[in-house]
Design a protein around this motif. Structure first.
Motif, PDB file in Angstrom:
ATOM      1  N   GLU A  11       0.828  -1.206   0.000  1.00 23.08           N
ATOM      2  CA  GLU A  11       0.000   0.000   0.000  1.00 23.08           C
ATOM      3  C   GLU A  11       0.869   1.266   0.000  1.00 23.08           C
ATOM      4  O   GLU A  11       0.594   2.213  -0.718  1.00 23.08           O
ATOM      5  CB  GLU A  11      -0.919  -0.003   1.218  1.00 23.08           C
ATOM      6  CG  GLU A  11      -1.910   1.135   1.236  1.00 23.08           C
ATOM      7  CD  GLU A  11      -2.868   1.044   2.394  1.00 23.08           C
ATOM      8  OE1 GLU A  11      -3.289   2.113   2.873  1.00 23.08           O
ATOM      9  OE2 GLU A  11      -3.180  -0.080   2.836  1.00 23.08           O
ATOM     10  N   LYS A  12       1.951   1.250   0.789  1.00 25.89           N
ATOM     11  CA  LYS A  12       2.868   2.395   0.820  1.00 25.89           C
ATOM     12  C   LYS A  12       3.523   2.605  -0.546  1.00 25.89           C
ATOM     13  O   LYS A  12       3.688   3.735  -0.988  1.00 25.89           O
ATOM     14  CB  LYS A  12       3.954   2.187   1.872  1.00 25.89           C
ATOM     15  CG  LYS A  12       3.457   2.209   3.271  1.00 25.89           C
ATOM     16  CD  LYS A  12       3.564   3.582   3.821  1.00 25.89           C
ATOM     17  CE  LYS A  12       3.260   3.530   5.314  1.00 25.89           C
ATOM     18  NZ  LYS A  12       3.042   4.829   5.867  1.00 25.89           N
ATOM     19  N   ILE A  13       3.908   1.510  -1.190  1.00 27.65           N
ATOM     20  CA  ILE A  13       4.530   1.615  -2.515  1.00 27.65           C
ATOM     21  C   ILE A  13       3.552   2.221  -3.511  1.00 27.65           C
ATOM     22  O   ILE A  13       3.909   3.112  -4.282  1.00 27.65           O
ATOM     23  CB  ILE A  13       5.034   0.238  -3.000  1.00 27.65           C
ATOM     24  CG1 ILE A  13       6.262  -0.189  -2.199  1.00 27.65           C
ATOM     25  CG2 ILE A  13       5.353   0.261  -4.493  1.00 27.65           C
ATOM     26  CD1 ILE A  13       6.718  -1.607  -2.473  1.00 27.65           C
ATOM     27  N   THR A  15       0.873   4.103  -2.928  1.00 19.69           N
ATOM     28  CA  THR A  15       0.494   5.485  -2.638  1.00 19.69           C
ATOM     29  C   THR A  15       1.668   6.459  -2.761  1.00 19.69           C
ATOM     30  O   THR A  15       1.454   7.655  -2.888  1.00 19.69           O
ATOM     31  CB  THR A  15      -0.114   5.611  -1.222  1.00 19.69           C
ATOM     32  OG1 THR A  15       0.819   5.125  -0.261  1.00 19.69           O
ATOM     33  CG2 THR A  15      -1.420   4.862  -1.122  1.00 19.69           C
ATOM     34  N   SER A  16       2.894   5.957  -2.729  1.00 22.53           N
ATOM     35  CA  SER A  16       4.046   6.850  -2.834  1.00 22.53           C
ATOM     36  C   SER A  16       4.293   7.304  -4.272  1.00 22.53           C
ATOM     37  O   SER A  16       4.950   8.312  -4.487  1.00 22.53           O
ATOM     38  CB  SER A  16       5.295   6.182  -2.280  1.00 22.53           C
ATOM     39  OG  SER A  16       5.702   5.120  -3.107  1.00 22.53           O
ATOM     40  N   ARG A  17       3.800   6.579  -5.238  1.00 19.57           N
ATOM     41  CA  ARG A  17       3.977   6.955  -6.643  1.00 19.57           C
ATOM     42  C   ARG A  17       2.865   7.921  -7.040  1.00 19.57           C
ATOM     43  O   ARG A  17       1.731   7.786  -6.611  1.00 19.57           O
ATOM     44  CB  ARG A  17       3.939   5.736  -7.561  1.00 19.57           C
ATOM     45  CG  ARG A  17       4.907   4.619  -7.219  1.00 19.57           C
ATOM     46  CD  ARG A  17       6.352   5.079  -7.316  1.00 19.57           C
ATOM     47  NE  ARG A  17       7.319   4.024  -7.422  1.00 19.57           N
ATOM     48  CZ  ARG A  17       7.755   3.279  -6.410  1.00 19.57           C
ATOM     49  NH1 ARG A  17       7.288   3.454  -5.218  1.00 19.57           N
ATOM     50  NH2 ARG A  17       8.676   2.352  -6.604  1.00 19.57           N
ATOM     51  N   THR A  18       3.193   8.886  -7.897  1.00 18.27           N
ATOM     52  CA  THR A  18       2.185   9.873  -8.283  1.00 18.27           C
ATOM     53  C   THR A  18       1.001   9.210  -8.975  1.00 18.27           C
ATOM     54  O   THR A  18      -0.087   9.305  -8.464  1.00 18.27           O
ATOM     55  CB  THR A  18       2.800  10.981  -9.178  1.00 18.27           C
ATOM     56  OG1 THR A  18       4.204  10.838  -9.244  1.00 18.27           O
ATOM     57  CG2 THR A  18       2.462  12.314  -8.658  1.00 18.27           C
ATOM     58  N   PRO A  20      -0.587   5.756  -9.164  1.00 16.13           N
ATOM     59  CA  PRO A  20      -0.343   4.474  -8.484  1.00 16.13           C
ATOM     60  C   PRO A  20       0.070   3.348  -9.426  1.00 16.13           C
ATOM     61  O   PRO A  20       0.706   2.397  -9.005  1.00 16.13           O
ATOM     62  CB  PRO A  20      -1.682   4.152  -7.819  1.00 16.13           C
ATOM     63  CG  PRO A  20      -2.417   5.430  -7.752  1.00 16.13           C
ATOM     64  CD  PRO A  20      -1.912   6.276  -8.874  1.00 16.13           C
ATOM     65  N   GLY A  23       3.620   1.951  -9.425  1.00 14.49           N
ATOM     66  CA  GLY A  23       4.081   1.072  -8.362  1.00 14.49           C
ATOM     67  C   GLY A  23       3.691  -0.385  -8.547  1.00 14.49           C
ATOM     68  O   GLY A  23       4.059  -1.235  -7.736  1.00 14.49           O
ATOM     69  N   GLU A  53      11.585   3.075   6.924  1.00 14.13           N
ATOM     70  CA  GLU A  53      10.987   3.918   5.887  1.00 14.13           C
ATOM     71  C   GLU A  53      11.641   3.714   4.523  1.00 14.13           C
ATOM     72  O   GLU A  53      11.908   4.659   3.786  1.00 14.13           O
ATOM     73  CB  GLU A  53      11.020   5.387   6.296  1.00 14.13           C
ATOM     74  CG  GLU A  53      10.196   5.674   7.526  1.00 14.13           C
ATOM     75  CD  GLU A  53      10.211   7.139   7.923  1.00 14.13           C
ATOM     76  OE1 GLU A  53      10.809   7.961   7.195  1.00 14.13           O
ATOM     77  OE2 GLU A  53       9.614   7.451   8.959  1.00 14.13           O
ATOM     78  N   TYR A  55      10.610   2.192   1.387  1.00  7.84           N
ATOM     79  CA  TYR A  55       9.436   1.674   0.693  1.00  7.84           C
ATOM     80  C   TYR A  55       9.749   1.344  -0.755  1.00  7.84           C
ATOM     81  O   TYR A  55       9.257   1.993  -1.663  1.00  7.84           O
ATOM     82  CB  TYR A  55       8.291   2.677   0.757  1.00  7.84           C
ATOM     83  CG  TYR A  55       7.982   3.197   2.131  1.00  7.84           C
ATOM     84  CD1 TYR A  55       7.796   2.330   3.194  1.00  7.84           C
ATOM     85  CD2 TYR A  55       7.874   4.551   2.380  1.00  7.84           C
ATOM     86  CE1 TYR A  55       7.512   2.795   4.450  1.00  7.84           C
ATOM     87  CE2 TYR A  55       7.579   5.030   3.635  1.00  7.84           C
ATOM     88  CZ  TYR A  55       7.401   4.149   4.668  1.00  7.84           C
ATOM     89  OH  TYR A  55       7.110   4.618   5.916  1.00  7.84           O
ATOM     90  N   SER A  56      10.576   0.318  -0.985  1.00  6.11           N
ATOM     91  CA  SER A  56      10.874  -0.067  -2.354  1.00  6.11           C
ATOM     92  C   SER A  56      11.165  -1.561  -2.435  1.00  6.11           C
ATOM     93  O   SER A  56      11.517  -2.200  -1.441  1.00  6.11           O
ATOM     94  CB  SER A  56      12.075   0.722  -2.897  1.00  6.11           C
ATOM     95  OG  SER A  56      13.246   0.339  -2.227  1.00  6.11           O
TER      96      SER A  56
END
Length: 95
Positions: A11-13, A15-18, A20, A23, A53, A55-56
Motif C-alpha cells: 500500500e505504501k509503494i 500510494t508513494s507513486r504519483t 499508483p 508502483g 521507511e 518503501y521499495s
C-alpha cells in the motif's frame, strides 16, 4: 494472503507513486519474493523496511539477500536532554 506488514508495504509503494500504476511492478516483484524466500522471511523483511521507511522493492530484496530479516530490529533511540554547556549557544542566541 501474505501478511499485514507485506500488505502495508504494498500500500505504501502504491500510494508513494504519483500515478499508483507506476508502483504495480514493484508491488508484484515484492509479492514474487515470497516464492524464493517464504512468507515468514518476506513478512519480517517488510517489517524492517517499514520501520526504516524504505518503501521499495530493492530495499526488501536487499534485506532478504543479506539476511537482515533474521536479525532483531534495533531499539528506537530515546531522546535525551540537550547538553548544558557554556559554549553551546541555544535558540535565543540566533533570534
Amino acid at each position: 494472503k501474505t501478511g499485514p506488514e507485506t500488505a502495508a508495504l504494498v500500500e505504501k509503494i502504491l500510494t508513494s507513486r504519483t500515478p499508483p500504476q507506476q508502483g504495480f511492478r514493484s508491488a508484484m516483484g515484492l509479492l514474487r519474493l515470497e516464492k524464493t524466500y517464504g512468507q515468514q522471511r518476506l513478512e519480517a523483511a517488510c517489517t524492517r523496511a517499514i520501520s526504516g521507511e524504505a518503501y521499495s522493492y530493492k530495499s526488501v530484496a536487499s534485506i532478504l539477500k543479506t539476511g537482515l530479516d533474521r536479525q532483531p530490529l534495533p531499539e528506537p533511540k530515546s531522546e535525551s536532554e540537550p547538553v548544558a554547556h557554556n559554549n553551546i549557544r541555544g535558540t535565543a542566541y540566533y533570534h
